[in-house]
Each structure stands twice: as structure tokens, then as C-alpha cells.
Design a protein around this motif. Structure first.
Motif, PDB file in Angstrom:
ATOM      1  N   THR A   1     -32.962 -16.870  12.199  1.00 21.00           N
ATOM      2  CA  THR A   1     -33.335 -15.456  12.328  1.00 21.00           C
ATOM      3  C   THR A   1     -33.178 -15.019  13.771  1.00 21.00           C
ATOM      4  O   THR A   1     -32.957 -15.839  14.675  1.00 21.00           O
ATOM      5  N   THR A   2     -33.308 -13.718  14.009  1.00 25.59           N
ATOM      6  CA  THR A   2     -33.244 -13.173  15.361  1.00 25.59           C
ATOM      7  C   THR A   2     -34.642 -12.905  15.889  1.00 25.59           C
ATOM      8  O   THR A   2     -35.525 -12.484  15.142  1.00 25.59           O
TER       9      THR A   2
ATOM     10  N   SER B   1     -34.708  -7.232  18.196  1.00 28.87           N
ATOM     11  CA  SER B   1     -33.943  -6.246  17.434  1.00 28.87           C
ATOM     12  C   SER B   1     -32.675  -5.878  18.184  1.00 28.87           C
ATOM     13  O   SER B   1     -32.602  -5.986  19.419  1.00 28.87           O
TER      14      SER B   1
ATOM     15  N   ARG C   1     -28.126  -4.481  17.610  1.00 26.32           N
ATOM     16  CA  ARG C   1     -26.929  -4.314  16.784  1.00 26.32           C
ATOM     17  C   ARG C   1     -26.012  -5.523  16.958  1.00 26.32           C
ATOM     18  O   ARG C   1     -25.806  -6.011  18.068  1.00 26.32           O
TER      19      ARG C   1
ATOM     20  N   LYS D   1     -30.460 -12.738  22.541  1.00 27.54           N
ATOM     21  CA  LYS D   1     -29.508 -11.898  21.830  1.00 27.54           C
ATOM     22  C   LYS D   1     -28.195 -12.624  21.530  1.00 27.54           C
ATOM     23  O   LYS D   1     -27.278 -12.033  20.981  1.00 27.54           O
TER      24      LYS D   1
ATOM     25  N   GLN E   1     -24.223  -4.309  12.016  1.00 29.26           N
ATOM     26  CA  GLN E   1     -25.530  -4.106  11.376  1.00 29.26           C
ATOM     27  C   GLN E   1     -26.638  -4.156  12.419  1.00 29.26           C
ATOM     28  O   GLN E   1     -26.606  -4.973  13.341  1.00 29.26           O
ATOM     29  N   TYR E   2     -27.621  -3.268  12.249  1.00 30.95           N
ATOM     30  CA  TYR E   2     -28.788  -3.296  13.136  1.00 30.95           C
ATOM     31  C   TYR E   2     -29.823  -4.254  12.541  1.00 30.95           C
ATOM     32  O   TYR E   2     -30.226  -4.116  11.390  1.00 30.95           O
ATOM     33  N   LEU E   3     -30.213  -5.230  13.340  1.00 22.82           N
ATOM     34  CA  LEU E   3     -31.150  -6.250  12.884  1.00 22.82           C
ATOM     35  C   LEU E   3     -32.519  -6.008  13.496  1.00 22.82           C
ATOM     36  O   LEU E   3     -32.628  -5.744  14.703  1.00 22.82           O
ATOM     37  N   SER E   4     -33.531  -6.120  12.675  1.00 25.70           N
ATOM     38  CA  SER E   4     -34.904  -6.136  13.172  1.00 25.70           C
ATOM     39  C   SER E   4     -35.311  -7.567  13.467  1.00 25.70           C
ATOM     40  O   SER E   4     -34.731  -8.522  12.928  1.00 25.70           O
ATOM     41  N   ALA E   5     -36.288  -7.722  14.329  1.00 21.08           N
ATOM     42  CA  ALA E   5     -36.760  -9.071  14.658  1.00 21.08           C
ATOM     43  C   ALA E   5     -37.223  -9.780  13.386  1.00 21.08           C
ATOM     44  O   ALA E   5     -37.967  -9.229  12.585  1.00 21.08           O
TER      45      ALA E   5
ATOM     46  N   THR F   1     -35.059 -10.896  10.998  1.00 21.94           N
ATOM     47  CA  THR F   1     -34.069 -10.769   9.928  1.00 21.94           C
ATOM     48  C   THR F   1     -33.313 -12.084   9.759  1.00 21.94           C
ATOM     49  O   THR F   1     -32.857 -12.689  10.734  1.00 21.94           O
TER      50      THR F   1
END
Length: 373
Positions: free
Chosen positions: A73-74, A77, A79, A164, A183-187, A189
Motif C-alpha cells: 500500500t501507499t 496520498s 497521483r 512516494k 490514478q489518485y491514491l489515498s493513503a 490504498t
């Protein structure tokens, strides 16, 4: 008339004696015929009861889990600007997976590095002046604080930049890609799954009464539905120190090497643990035991001799107590001694005392199946 009556009466009496005598002789003849006529011996396959030391096995069921498995996961947050992996490929620890937009952070990093350089030069000048007593120590302390703050800002920005650029935490196999470019990722994801298939855990349970015979280091063998006929081996590495209050079972974990990477987490497995051997027991083939509501029994073969000394074989049903079954044989705890001969095939045609003949055909082979208690 009297004379004729006497003659007729005598003739009738003689006829009656003849009929009664004939019937008696016929009955005796029939009895002798059936007494001398015996059915031919029944052909049966025979096996010998053996005294042998059987493997002491504890069977159960479990499932496989990866020693190292994670959903990547990231932490922050942003892109997605680059996707640096291929779904289903193998990666090494530290290999980059995706890049999140970090241009502002790169600019901040360059600014902080410039501030660090200026603070370093100012600190050097303050120290040089203070060494010649041309400047106060307070100036040195202020310059040192400014330099430390600039270095901290650089370290913080580098940490943000590293967050990142998502990297593989360990060697393994990637799963299905869950993100797209742009895609924009939220923390938090999920990006992709990463699994190390070189080693697997086998998790299974045993009953409370079996806890005393289980120890770390014992060998565990498993079979899985995906690869029938193949056996995989591992060692018990962990035994849960608590018994479940709900099921009265103990959780056990074994570790298996998976060099071919054919076993996968989540597979259902039939487990067999090798326990210390037990004393020798009496065993007979599984086919020799009749299981009924009245009890388990076998047909014992005994040798008898007639008045002329001619030997013959007869069978008698003997009730027995059975134990575990393993490798196509049944443990007999009572009723049969080592060396006794039992009927292995052909029991349906037998009655107690039936004459039998040993067939030239051998007993049926042991079925190809895993050991079972």
C-alpha cells in the motif's frame, strides 16, 4: 370262509411288514447318502496375522499460509506518475513498484539543500571568528542551530520523497495490479500483493489428548488436492502454549520448504505427524475383518483330522477387537494371535465349520491411499 379270512389276513400282514421294512431301509439309505455326501471345500484367499511395529501417525487437516505475504500500500496520498512493475512478475527487495507525483517535494529538497549549504558556510565563519575572539559564542550557537534545522528539513523532505516511490519490502512474487497510471491514491490504498513462496507455514490443530505426544521438530507430511500422489514434508516449528477453551484443541504451526513454488497460500492440506513408535501389535489385512452391528469378526482357519488321519481345513467365526487402520492393515487388540491364518477373501460363502481350500490367488493388494488412523 374262516380259512380264506386267515389267508387274506396273513397276506395283508406280510404286505404291511414289507412296506414298513422298505420305508425303513429307504430312510436309512437316504440318511447314509446325505451323511456321506459333503459339499466341496470353498476356495478362499488366506492371509497370516503378523506381529509388527506400525508407524505411529497423527492425522488431521490444515491450511497453508505464506511466511512473508503483504498487500503493498501507499503511505501518502498522491497521483501515480509511473508504474514500474509487471503483474505476476518476481521482484527483489528494494525494487521500485510505483512512483507518486513528487515534483513539489523535489523542489523543497533543493531549497533545503541550498539552505543547508548557506548555514554550513555561516557556521564555519562564526567558528573562525570565535576562535580569534572576533565574534561571540552566541553567534556560533545560532549558526549551529540554523545548520541543524536545515539538515532536518532535508532529511524530512527526503523521507517524504521516499514514501512516494513505493518499493518491494522483500523478495517475492507479485499478484494482480490494483492501480492505474494517473490514478489518485489515498493513503492505505492497495497497490499489489507480494508473496514469498520459498517457504510456507502449515497451520493445523490437534486435540487436547494429543498434546503430550507433539513436540517442536517432529516431521509433518502433507498432501494437497492440487497434486494427488505427491507428499510434501516439513517440521513443527511452533505449538500454541494455550488450549482453546471453546474447542479444546491446540494450534500447531509447521514450516515447509517450497523450492518448486508449486504450493500456494490458502491451499487445504491433509496432515500426518510422525510420533514416537509404539510396541509391536497384531495386524491382519483390512479385507479380513467383517464389520457388523454385532461386532467385528474374522474367519480363523483351523486344521482338523478325521479317523483315518486325513487333514482338512475348516473355518470358525471369531469376534475380535480392532484398533487403528494403516497401510491397508488393521490392528487386532484381542481375538487373534501372531501366526493365525484368517480368510482375506471369500467370507460371504462361509459358515462356521465350513470346509475350505486355500486358493492359489493371492489376497488383494493394499489400496494406494495415504495412512489413516
Amino acid at each position: 370262509m374262516r380259512r380264506w379270512m386267515i389267508i387274506i389276513g396273513g397276506a395283508l400282514a406280510l404286505l404291511l411288514v414289507v412296506i414298513v421294512g422298505f420305508n425303513h431301509l429307504r430312510s436309512e439309505g437316504i440318511k447314509k447318502y446325505f451323511a456321506s455326501m459333503k459339499p466341496p471345500p470353498t476356495n478362499v484367499a488366506v492371509a497370516e496375522a503378523k506381529s509388527e511395529v506400525l508407524p505411529n501417525l497423527l492425522t488431521g487437516v490444515g491450511d497453508l499460509a505464506a511466511v512473508h505475504q503483504v498487500n503493498v500500500t501507499t503511505d501518502v496520498s498522491g497521483r501515480v506518475t509511473e508504474i514500474l512493475f509487471t503483474a505476476g512478475s518476481k521482484v527483489k527487495a528494494g525494487d521500485p513498484l510505483i512512483q507518486i507525483f513528487d515534483a513539489p517535494d523535489q523542489s523543497d529538497l533543493a531549497s533545503y539543500k541550498a539552505q543547508t549549504l548557506a548555514a554550513s558556510l555561516a557556521l564555519d565563519r562564526a567558528k573562525a571568528l570565535a576562535a580569534k575572539s572576533f565574534g561571540p559564542q552566541a553567534t556560533v550557537d545560532q549558526s549551529q542551530a540554523a545548520f541543524d534545522q536545515a539538515q532536518a528539513a532535508v532529511a524530512k523532505t527526503e523521507a517524504i520523497i521516499s514514501q512516494k516511490r513505493i518499493k518491494a519490502p522483500f523478495d517475492g512474487d507479485l499478484g494482480v495490479r490494483m492501480v492505474e497510471l494517473g490514478q489518485y491514491l489515498s493513503a492505505g490504498t492497495q497497490i499489489v500483493s507480494l508473496t514469498d513462496l520459498s517457504q510456507l507455514f502449515l497451520n493445523f490443530t490437534a486435540t487436547e489428548k494429543d498434546r503430550a505426544v507433539l513436540n517442536v521438530g517432529q516431521t509433518v507430511r502433507i498432501v494437497v488436492d492440487a497434486y494427488p500422489g505427491r507428499t510434501f514434508e516439513g517440521k513443527i516449528t511452533t505449538i500454541e502454549p494455550q488450549i482453546s477453551a471453546d474447542t479444546r484443541n491446540v494450534r500447531i504451526q509447521a514450516t515447509l520448504a517450497n523450492p518448486d513454488r508449486i504450493l500456494q497460500p490458502g491451499m487445504f492440506a491433509t496432515t500426518t505427524v510422525e510420533l514416537p513408535p509404539k510396541p509391536a501389535v497384531v495386524t491382519v489385512p483390512e479385507t479380513a475383518v467383517d464389520y457388523t452391528l454385532y461386532g467385528d469378526s474374522v474367519w480363523l482357519i483351523t486344521e482338523t483330522k478325521d479317523a483315518n488321519g486325513k487333514a482338512s481345513l475348516k473355518t470358525d467365526r471369531t469376534f475380535v477387537k480392532t484398533g487403528p487402520r494403516i497401510h491397508g492393515r488393521v490392528v487386532i487388540t484381542s481375538g487373534v494371535k501372531p501366526g493365525d491364518r484368517v480368510v482375506a477373501v471369500g467370507q460371504l460363502k462361509l459358515q462356521s465349520g465350513s470346509a475350505v481350500a486355500i486358493s492359489a490367488d493371492p489376497p488383494p493388494p493394499i489400496p494406494a491411499q495415504p495412512p489413516r488412523n
